[in-house]
Motif scaffolding. Structure first.
Motif, PDB file in Angstrom:
ATOM      1  N   LEU A 192       0.801  -1.217   0.000  1.00  0.00           N
ATOM      2  CA  LEU A 192       0.000   0.000   0.000  1.00  0.00           C
ATOM      3  C   LEU A 192       0.835   1.268   0.000  1.00  0.00           C
ATOM      4  CD1 LEU A 192      -2.735  -0.913   2.650  1.00  0.00           C
ATOM      5  CD2 LEU A 192      -2.671  -1.446   0.215  1.00  0.00           C
ATOM      6  N   LEU A 193       2.147   1.145   0.088  1.00  0.00           N
ATOM      7  CA  LEU A 193       2.991   2.325   0.337  1.00  0.00           C
ATOM      8  C   LEU A 193       3.975   2.611  -0.778  1.00  0.00           C
ATOM      9  CD1 LEU A 193       3.791   1.548   4.092  1.00  0.00           C
ATOM     10  CD2 LEU A 193       2.167   3.221   3.207  1.00  0.00           C
ATOM     11  N   SER A 194       3.870   1.936  -1.893  1.00  0.00           N
ATOM     12  CA  SER A 194       4.959   1.953  -2.863  1.00  0.00           C
ATOM     13  C   SER A 194       4.581   2.503  -4.227  1.00  0.00           C
ATOM     14  CB  SER A 194       5.517   0.528  -3.006  1.00  0.00           C
ATOM     15  OG  SER A 194       5.983   0.056  -1.758  1.00  0.00           O
ATOM     16  N   HIS A 195       3.465   3.246  -4.309  1.00  0.00           N
ATOM     17  CA  HIS A 195       3.055   3.860  -5.568  1.00  0.00           C
ATOM     18  C   HIS A 195       2.490   5.252  -5.295  1.00  0.00           C
ATOM     19  CE1 HIS A 195       2.944  -0.482  -6.463  1.00  0.00           C
ATOM     20  NE2 HIS A 195       3.365  -0.103  -7.658  1.00  0.00           N
ATOM     21  N   ALA A 196       2.754   6.158  -6.218  1.00  0.00           N
ATOM     22  CA  ALA A 196       2.188   7.492  -6.090  1.00  0.00           C
ATOM     23  C   ALA A 196       0.667   7.443  -6.192  1.00  0.00           C
ATOM     24  CB  ALA A 196       2.778   8.407  -7.161  1.00  0.00           C
ATOM     25  N   ASP A 197       0.164   6.577  -7.063  1.00  0.00           N
ATOM     26  CA  ASP A 197      -1.273   6.346  -7.199  1.00  0.00           C
ATOM     27  C   ASP A 197      -1.563   4.947  -6.673  1.00  0.00           C
ATOM     28  OD1 ASP A 197      -3.887   5.917  -7.887  1.00  0.00           O
ATOM     29  OD2 ASP A 197      -3.655   6.430 -10.008  1.00  0.00           O
ATOM     30  N   PRO A 230      -8.681   1.698  -3.019  1.00  0.00           N
ATOM     31  CA  PRO A 230      -9.607   2.727  -3.489  1.00  0.00           C
ATOM     32  C   PRO A 230      -9.441   4.015  -2.696  1.00  0.00           C
ATOM     33  CG  PRO A 230     -10.726   0.606  -3.276  1.00  0.00           C
ATOM     34  CD  PRO A 230      -9.371   0.448  -2.655  1.00  0.00           C
ATOM     35  N   GLU A 231      -9.474   5.130  -3.380  1.00  0.00           N
ATOM     36  CA  GLU A 231      -9.208   6.424  -2.747  1.00  0.00           C
ATOM     37  C   GLU A 231     -10.153   6.684  -1.576  1.00  0.00           C
ATOM     38  OE1 GLU A 231      -7.316   9.885  -1.863  1.00  0.00           O
ATOM     39  OE2 GLU A 231      -6.690   8.371  -3.348  1.00  0.00           O
ATOM     40  N   VAL A 254      -7.613   3.535   6.331  1.00  0.00           N
ATOM     41  CA  VAL A 254      -6.502   2.590   6.435  1.00  0.00           C
ATOM     42  C   VAL A 254      -5.244   3.266   6.948  1.00  0.00           C
ATOM     43  CG1 VAL A 254      -4.956   1.131   5.071  1.00  0.00           C
ATOM     44  CG2 VAL A 254      -7.422   1.090   4.632  1.00  0.00           C
ATOM     45  N   MET A 255      -5.020   4.522   6.548  1.00  0.00           N
ATOM     46  CA  MET A 255      -3.796   5.248   6.879  1.00  0.00           C
ATOM     47  C   MET A 255      -4.140   6.472   7.714  1.00  0.00           C
ATOM     48  SD  MET A 255      -1.949   5.172   3.165  1.00  0.00           S
ATOM     49  CE  MET A 255      -1.504   3.605   2.377  1.00  0.00           C
ATOM     50  N   SER A 256      -3.528   6.580   8.883  1.00  0.00           N
ATOM     51  CA  SER A 256      -3.783   7.718   9.746  1.00  0.00           C
ATOM     52  C   SER A 256      -2.803   8.849   9.434  1.00  0.00           C
ATOM     53  CB  SER A 256      -3.644   7.316  11.219  1.00  0.00           C
ATOM     54  OG  SER A 256      -2.269   7.093  11.544  1.00  0.00           O
ATOM     55  N   GLN A 257      -3.114  10.043   9.912  1.00  0.00           N
ATOM     56  CA  GLN A 257      -2.258  11.197   9.665  1.00  0.00           C
ATOM     57  C   GLN A 257      -0.908  11.076  10.361  1.00  0.00           C
ATOM     58  OE1 GLN A 257      -4.501  14.709  10.690  1.00  0.00           O
ATOM     59  NE2 GLN A 257      -5.631  14.713   8.751  1.00  0.00           N
ATOM     60  N   ASN A 258      -0.835  10.278  11.409  1.00  0.00           N
ATOM     61  CA  ASN A 258       0.452  10.114  12.100  1.00  0.00           C
ATOM     62  C   ASN A 258       1.222   8.887  11.627  1.00  0.00           C
ATOM     63  OD1 ASN A 258      -1.213   8.196  13.208  1.00  0.00           O
ATOM     64  ND2 ASN A 258      -0.747   8.683  15.351  1.00  0.00           N
ATOM     65  N   GLY A 259       0.859   8.361  10.458  1.00  0.00           N
ATOM     66  CA  GLY A 259       1.675   7.335   9.833  1.00  0.00           C
ATOM     67  C   GLY A 259       1.308   5.900  10.140  1.00  0.00           C
ATOM     68  N   GLY A 263      -8.870  -8.342  -5.119  1.00  0.00           N
ATOM     69  CA  GLY A 263      -7.683  -7.559  -5.418  1.00  0.00           C
ATOM     70  C   GLY A 263      -7.672  -6.151  -4.886  1.00  0.00           C
ATOM     71  N   LEU A 264      -8.721  -5.739  -4.163  1.00  0.00           N
ATOM     72  CA  LEU A 264      -8.798  -4.374  -3.648  1.00  0.00           C
ATOM     73  C   LEU A 264      -9.036  -4.382  -2.141  1.00  0.00           C
ATOM     74  CD1 LEU A 264     -11.087  -2.769  -6.380  1.00  0.00           C
ATOM     75  CD2 LEU A 264      -8.626  -2.396  -6.092  1.00  0.00           C
ATOM     76  N   VAL A 265      -8.525  -3.355  -1.484  1.00  0.00           N
ATOM     77  CA  VAL A 265      -8.792  -3.204  -0.056  1.00  0.00           C
ATOM     78  C   VAL A 265     -10.290  -3.032   0.157  1.00  0.00           C
ATOM     79  CG1 VAL A 265      -8.492  -1.689   1.935  1.00  0.00           C
ATOM     80  CG2 VAL A 265      -6.524  -2.242   0.478  1.00  0.00           C
ATOM     81  N   ALA A 266     -10.848  -3.870   1.033  1.00  0.00           N
ATOM     82  CA  ALA A 266     -12.285  -3.833   1.314  1.00  0.00           C
ATOM     83  C   ALA A 266     -12.556  -3.840   2.815  1.00  0.00           C
ATOM     84  CB  ALA A 266     -12.983  -5.017   0.661  1.00  0.00           C
ATOM     85  N   GLY A 267     -11.508  -3.601   3.615  1.00  0.00           N
ATOM     86  CA  GLY A 267     -11.684  -3.592   5.056  1.00  0.00           C
ATOM     87  C   GLY A 267     -10.337  -3.603   5.749  1.00  0.00           C
ATOM     88  N   THR A 268     -10.386  -3.641   7.078  1.00  0.00           N
ATOM     89  CA  THR A 268      -9.178  -3.737   7.894  1.00  0.00           C
ATOM     90  C   THR A 268      -9.281  -4.953   8.812  1.00  0.00           C
ATOM     91  OG1 THR A 268     -10.098  -2.294   9.613  1.00  0.00           O
ATOM     92  CG2 THR A 268      -8.816  -1.246   7.848  1.00  0.00           C
ATOM     93  N   TRP A 269      -8.167  -5.296   9.422  1.00  0.00           N
ATOM     94  CA  TRP A 269      -8.169  -6.414  10.355  1.00  0.00           C
ATOM     95  C   TRP A 269      -7.052  -6.222  11.368  1.00  0.00           C
ATOM     96  CZ3 TRP A 269      -4.403 -10.275  11.199  1.00  0.00           C
ATOM     97  CH2 TRP A 269      -3.267 -10.191  10.374  1.00  0.00           C
ATOM     98  N   ARG A 270      -7.157  -6.944  12.487  1.00  0.00           N
ATOM     99  CA  ARG A 270      -6.095  -6.899  13.494  1.00  0.00           C
ATOM    100  C   ARG A 270      -6.075  -8.196  14.275  1.00  0.00           C
ATOM    101  NH1 ARG A 270     -10.455  -4.147  15.540  1.00  0.00           N
ATOM    102  NH2 ARG A 270     -10.991  -4.524  17.756  1.00  0.00           N
ATOM    103  N   LEU A 271      -4.885  -8.562  14.733  1.00  0.00           N
ATOM    104  CA  LEU A 271      -4.690  -9.690  15.651  1.00  0.00           C
ATOM    105  C   LEU A 271      -4.548  -9.102  17.038  1.00  0.00           C
ATOM    106  CD1 LEU A 271      -4.016 -12.667  16.340  1.00  0.00           C
ATOM    107  CD2 LEU A 271      -1.636 -12.157  15.743  1.00  0.00           C
ATOM    108  N   THR A 272      -5.474  -9.409  17.910  1.00  0.00           N
ATOM    109  CA  THR A 272      -5.476  -8.815  19.243  1.00  0.00           C
ATOM    110  C   THR A 272      -4.671  -9.660  20.222  1.00  0.00           C
ATOM    111  OG1 THR A 272      -7.394  -9.976  20.158  1.00  0.00           O
ATOM    112  CG2 THR A 272      -7.841  -8.078  18.733  1.00  0.00           C
ATOM    113  N   GLY A 273      -4.477  -9.100  21.399  1.00  0.00           N
ATOM    114  CA  GLY A 273      -3.790  -9.837  22.452  1.00  0.00           C
ATOM    115  C   GLY A 273      -4.683 -10.811  23.166  1.00  0.00           C
TER     116      GLY A 273
END
Length: 362
Positions: free
Chosen positions: A275-280, A286-287, A293-298, A308-318
């Motif tokens: 997700l971090l390796s293209h200008a577009d 999807p814009e 997906v990406m916060s202002q603090n990185g 083939g497209l981002v359609a959500g987020t996920w996390r592995l919790t403790g």
């Protein structure tokens, strides 16, 4: 020139990232192919990045590589910590020195004005080669002879001026440790490459992330001035255009699947360079979802790929749980595939009896 649709570019990217079909490459070979995995967050992202792409991968495989110094964690692309092979550390770090120089001037230039940076680097090298140091420790030691200087700025100057690797147990799955540093030369027992090739950098980027243009290269690594390198290499490359008419370059032998090739559901790691390796980024992100997906603090969340497209987020919790947050309603087959991928993550983490929770669309 042939126009490649956004969907075709996405399929090409997924094929090269081994996200259309998993690979049986050795983990170190995949780390090399990818040009490293972003790894400033510990320990999950690089482990989960390899899991998404490799068959039969276990945490012990990467842990062993780190402990044996076959792969290292060091500041590289965009000035961020990456996990790379020892050989890539030796070549990529000198090539990307201008990125770190610029970061140092931009962030700490005023606090370092008038300082002899050559002498500072030599002193810092001696200190970290005497024994691994955290930045807090290193800054305090460097400030002892420079009481009018900010210790944090001195430590960050050392980070940018020297090829500092983070030593284990930092970054190991299931273990923890301070972010302690020594030089790559001391850790690997070998010098940095005195004449690394920018041509090789460009060709390797295309192999893992192409087709792409100069702006994409810059977004991936942070270096400017690679347009002339691309143009010099152009006789060896294929040239395309995207749907906006921008020129794209690619390796002749690289995979470019048909845009209707099926793309399986995947759980992509947090901070993944996919997700971090293209200008577009629209070939996979999807814009309208970028801000989710990406916060202002990185911070870059783990993502759910559907078709083939981002359609959500996920996390592995403790709490032995994988939580999936879809952005759109999932078809039954996609929901079942997401659950299967989540179970695969739990088994990898040694939490096979853990829970999978797919939340309602927000």
């Amino acid at each position: 020139m042939t126009v490649l649709s956004t969907r075709a570019l996405g399929r090409a990217l997924l094929a090269r990232q081994h996200l259309l079909a998993r690979t049986d490459l050795e983990p170190a070979a995949l780390v090399h192919h990818l040009g490293g995995l972003q790894a400033q967050a510990v320990p999950q992202p690089p482990y989960l990045g390899l899991l998404a792409r490799l068959d039969g991968f276990s945490p012990e495989q990467l842990t062993t590589l780190i402990e044996q110094r076959a792969v290292v964690r060091i500041a590289l692309q965009r000035g961020t910590i990456h996990l790379v092979t020892a050989e890539d550390c030796r070549t990529l770090r000198p090539l990307l020195q201008p990125v770190l120089d610029q970061a140092l001037r931009t962030t700490y230039g005023k606090r370092l004005a008038g300082l002899d940076l050559t002498a500072l680097a030599a002193e810092a090298r001696a200190l970290v080669e005497e024994g691994p140091r955290t930045f807090q420790q290193l800054g305090a030691l460097l400030a002892a002879g420079r009481p009018d200087r900010d210790p944090a700025a001195l430590a960050q100057a050392a980070r940018c001026l020297l090829p500092l690797v983070q030593v284990p147990p930092r970054g190991l799955w299931g273990r923890s440790g301070p972010a302690a540093h020594t030089t790559a030369e001391a850790w690997l027992g070998r010098p940095m490459d005195p004449s690394p090739s920018p041509d090789d950098l460009v060709l390797r980027y295309l192999a893992a992330f192409g087709p792409a243009g100069a702006a994409d290269l810059r977004k991936w690594c942070g270096l400017t001035g690679l347009g002339p390198v691309l143009r010099r290499l152009a006789p060896r490359l294929l040239t395309f255009r995207d749907e906006q008419g921008r020129p794209l370059y690619d390796l002749p032998e690289a995979p470019r699947p048909e845009p209707d090739v099926p793309a399986p559901v995947r759980l992509v790691a947090p901070f993944d360079n996919l997700l971090l390796s293209h200008a577009d980024r629209s070939r996979v992100l999807p814009e309208e979802y970028k801000g989710r997906v990406m916060s202002q603090n990185g911070i870059v969340l783990g993502t759910l790929l559907v078709d083939g497209l981002v359609a959500g987020t996920w996390r592995l919790t403790g709490e032995q749980e994988v939580v999936v947050q879809p952005f759109v309603p999932l078809a039954r087959a996609d929901r079942e595939a997401a659950e299967a991928e989540a179970r695969r993550v739990l088994a990898f983490a040694g939490e096979g009896s853990g829970a999978v929770r797919i939340e309602a669309v927000a």
